[in-house]
Design a protein around this motif. Structure first.
Motif, PDB file in Angstrom:
ATOM      1  N   VAL A  70      42.620  48.892  31.730  1.00 57.16           N
ATOM      2  CA  VAL A  70      42.556  48.286  30.372  1.00 57.16           C
ATOM      3  C   VAL A  70      43.201  49.546  29.420  1.00 57.16           C
ATOM      4  O   VAL A  70      42.843  50.749  29.502  1.00 57.16           O
ATOM      5  N   ALA A  71      44.029  49.012  28.486  1.00 55.66           N
ATOM      6  CA  ALA A  71      44.513  50.210  27.618  1.00 55.66           C
ATOM      7  C   ALA A  71      43.868  50.326  26.466  1.00 55.66           C
ATOM      8  O   ALA A  71      43.829  51.327  25.988  1.00 55.66           O
ATOM      9  N   ASP A  72      43.030  49.529  26.073  1.00 56.16           N
ATOM     10  CA  ASP A  72      42.362  49.646  24.672  1.00 56.16           C
ATOM     11  C   ASP A  72      41.313  48.435  24.744  1.00 56.16           C
ATOM     12  O   ASP A  72      41.479  47.319  24.988  1.00 56.16           O
ATOM     13  N   THR A  91      41.566  29.385  30.390  1.00 56.97           N
ATOM     14  CA  THR A  91      40.301  30.122  30.340  1.00 56.97           C
ATOM     15  C   THR A  91      40.246  30.909  31.788  1.00 56.97           C
ATOM     16  O   THR A  91      40.243  30.562  32.819  1.00 56.97           O
ATOM     17  N   TRP A  92      39.792  32.502  31.370  1.00 58.60           N
ATOM     18  CA  TRP A  92      39.768  33.621  32.546  1.00 58.60           C
ATOM     19  C   TRP A  92      38.541  34.366  32.314  1.00 58.60           C
ATOM     20  O   TRP A  92      38.226  34.286  31.145  1.00 58.60           O
ATOM     21  N   ALA A  93      38.386  34.873  33.456  1.00 59.18           N
ATOM     22  CA  ALA A  93      37.642  36.373  33.268  1.00 59.18           C
ATOM     23  C   ALA A  93      38.270  37.632  33.560  1.00 59.18           C
ATOM     24  O   ALA A  93      39.317  37.500  34.220  1.00 59.18           O
ATOM     25  N   LEU A  94      37.617  38.493  32.840  1.00 65.32           N
ATOM     26  CA  LEU A  94      38.257  39.746  33.173  1.00 65.32           C
ATOM     27  C   LEU A  94      37.022  40.732  34.050  1.00 65.32           C
ATOM     28  O   LEU A  94      36.026  40.684  33.577  1.00 65.32           O
ATOM     29  N   ALA A  95      37.311  40.975  35.363  1.00 64.81           N
ATOM     30  CA  ALA A  95      36.183  41.242  36.057  1.00 64.81           C
ATOM     31  C   ALA A  95      36.548  43.035  36.469  1.00 64.81           C
ATOM     32  O   ALA A  95      37.763  43.220  36.499  1.00 64.81           O
ATOM     33  N   TRP A  96      35.423  43.857  36.378  1.00 66.54           N
ATOM     34  CA  TRP A  96      35.783  44.936  36.894  1.00 66.54           C
ATOM     35  C   TRP A  96      34.408  45.381  37.643  1.00 66.54           C
ATOM     36  O   TRP A  96      33.553  44.643  37.863  1.00 66.54           O
ATOM     37  N   HIS A 131      39.532  50.007  35.256  1.00 67.09           N
ATOM     38  CA  HIS A 131      40.374  49.304  36.100  1.00 67.09           C
ATOM     39  C   HIS A 131      39.467  47.803  36.486  1.00 67.09           C
ATOM     40  O   HIS A 131      38.552  47.794  36.654  1.00 67.09           O
ATOM     41  N   ALA A 132      40.578  47.058  36.448  1.00 66.47           N
ATOM     42  CA  ALA A 132      40.182  45.779  36.376  1.00 66.47           C
ATOM     43  C   ALA A 132      41.087  44.524  36.886  1.00 66.47           C
ATOM     44  O   ALA A 132      42.114  44.734  37.376  1.00 66.47           O
TER      45      ALA A 132
END
Length: 398
Positions: A70-72, A91-96, A131-132
């Motif tokens: 993730v940059a920001d 439609t998406w998710a960001l997972a970490w 990190h994702a």
């Protein structure tokens, strides 16, 4: 006049080979030995490569990878490296690790980065440097917590012992009924029941119970005896066992719903026990393992002959006949309605066999929806269109 015959010459004793001849013989023997050694080495190398890639195909792996940084994070947005997966609409998710956020639309992009709205953070804290990965399963928890759908944790009996599953009872049109036609959701290789959740709301809205199953080698499920993935060649038995559970708990028929390798599993279950199956839904299915393994070998820059070696090793290691998983062979005899989703940019499964299957099945038996997106991402790219096709199909066969 007498004649005296001359004595015949006595053959001489052969002399020892000349030094030059001995040197030539030694060189020939050395060349032959070198050639044999090279052939043995090449066979070992080729066999080793084949063994390795066969091992990759059968490996059970439930680990997570987080290749994006993730940059920001600012003002309800997240800035990510610009890649096909990060800028694709839908439609998406960001997972970490320990966290998850639902993503909204792209608001800006440049050569290196893409900025997306963050619709909500459902778990954890999203910060710069995290990190994702982009998760097309979208939801990371059970049906109640993620979708607000009541469900039961149940187990169904299989040849290897009790297998866990989620049972979401019928929805608005049937209250909490488990009567009638059930939908049995079967996730793909090294995946999880979570993969099936994108279909749950549409199924529930029609009042159909949905049983999302785990099978051998899943987290929380009994392992196979060799702890290897058999590409559906043994795992299909769990689909039949789940059908038996549905029948014993009120189902009058089932719709088998398979993602990726789950598609190969449900097609095999259909061939083994078609009488109870009202319909089949396939999402980015493996319709021919030979073609899919060829595709994956090419993606790894593996020469075709090495891919062939790997396939032979694979068949020997787990006892599978890959030709049995070429569904094109069975298309002309298809008697069960099929809804088939294929993804335009599928980098995992070969699409060609699915197109041929749809084309060679009896007229009207296959409804083929060609979608954008990558492997099993037809829903993510356009949930409304996906669910319209699914709802229409289920109303017909349910």
């Amino acid at each position: 006049m007498s004649t005296v015959a001359s004595d015949s010459p006595v053959p001489g004793t052969p002399g020892a080979p000349s030094p030059a001849r001995r040197r030539r013989r030694r060189r020939v023997r050395a060349l032959i030995a070198a050639a044999v050694a090279i052939m043995v080495l090449l066979c070992a190398v080729v066999g080793g490569i084949g063994w390795y890639f066969a091992g990759v195909a059968t490996q059970v792996d439930h680990s997570d990878e987080y290749p994006l940084t993730v940059a920001d994070v600012a003002n309800g947005t997240v800035t990510l490296p610009r890649e096909t997966s990060t800028e694709r609409p839908g439609t998406w998710a960001l997972a970490w690790k320990g966290g998850r956020a639902l993503l909204g639309p792209v608001v800006s992009r440049d050569g290196d980065h893409v900025v997306r709205k963050v619709a909500s953070v459902t778990q954890g804290t999203l910060t710069k440097g995290t990190h994702a990965n982009i998760d097309h399963w979208v939801w990371g928890d059970d049906p109640k917590k993620s979708l607000g759908l009541d469900f039961q944790n149940v187990t169904y009996q299989s040849k290897l012992g009790p297998m866990p599953a989620w049972l979401v009872p019928g929805g608005p049109t049937q209250g909490t009924s488990t009567k009638g036609t059930w939908v049995i959701g079967v996730h793909g290789r090294n995946a999880d029941k979570l993969e099936t959740m994108r279909a749950m709301r549409a199924v529930h809205a029609l009042g159909l119970p949905m049983l999302s199953i785990a099978y051998r080698n899943d987290v929380g499920a009994p392992p196979s005896p060799d702890r290897k993935n058999h590409l559906g060649d043994t795992e299909w038995n769990e689909v039949v066992s789940a059908m038996g559970y549905a029948r014993a708990h009120g189902a009058t028929g089932v719709v088998l719903y398979g993602w990726s390798m789950g598609g190969a599993m449900v097609m095999t279950a259909l061939r083994k026990d078609p009488s109870f199956v009202r319909g089949v839904v396939l999402d980015s299915p493996v319709m021919d393992w030979n073609a899919t393994l060829d595709k994956q070998g090419s993606a790894r820059s593996l020469p075709p002959f090495l891919t062939d070696v790997a396939k032979h090793v694979l068949q020997w290691r787990i006892g599978i006949d890959l030709s049995d998983y070429d569904q094109r062979r069975y298309a002309p005899k298809l008697r069960t309605p099929v809804l088939l989703y294929t993804a335009k940019d599928d980098g995992t499964v070969a699409n060609g066999p699915a197109f041929t299957f749809a084309r060679t099945a009896p007229p009207g038996m296959v409804t083929h929806v060609k979608a954008d997106g990558g492997h099993t991402e037809a829903w993510n790219v356009d949930p409304a269109a996906y669910e319209r096709a699914l709802t229409t199909f289920l109303k017909t066969v349910g």
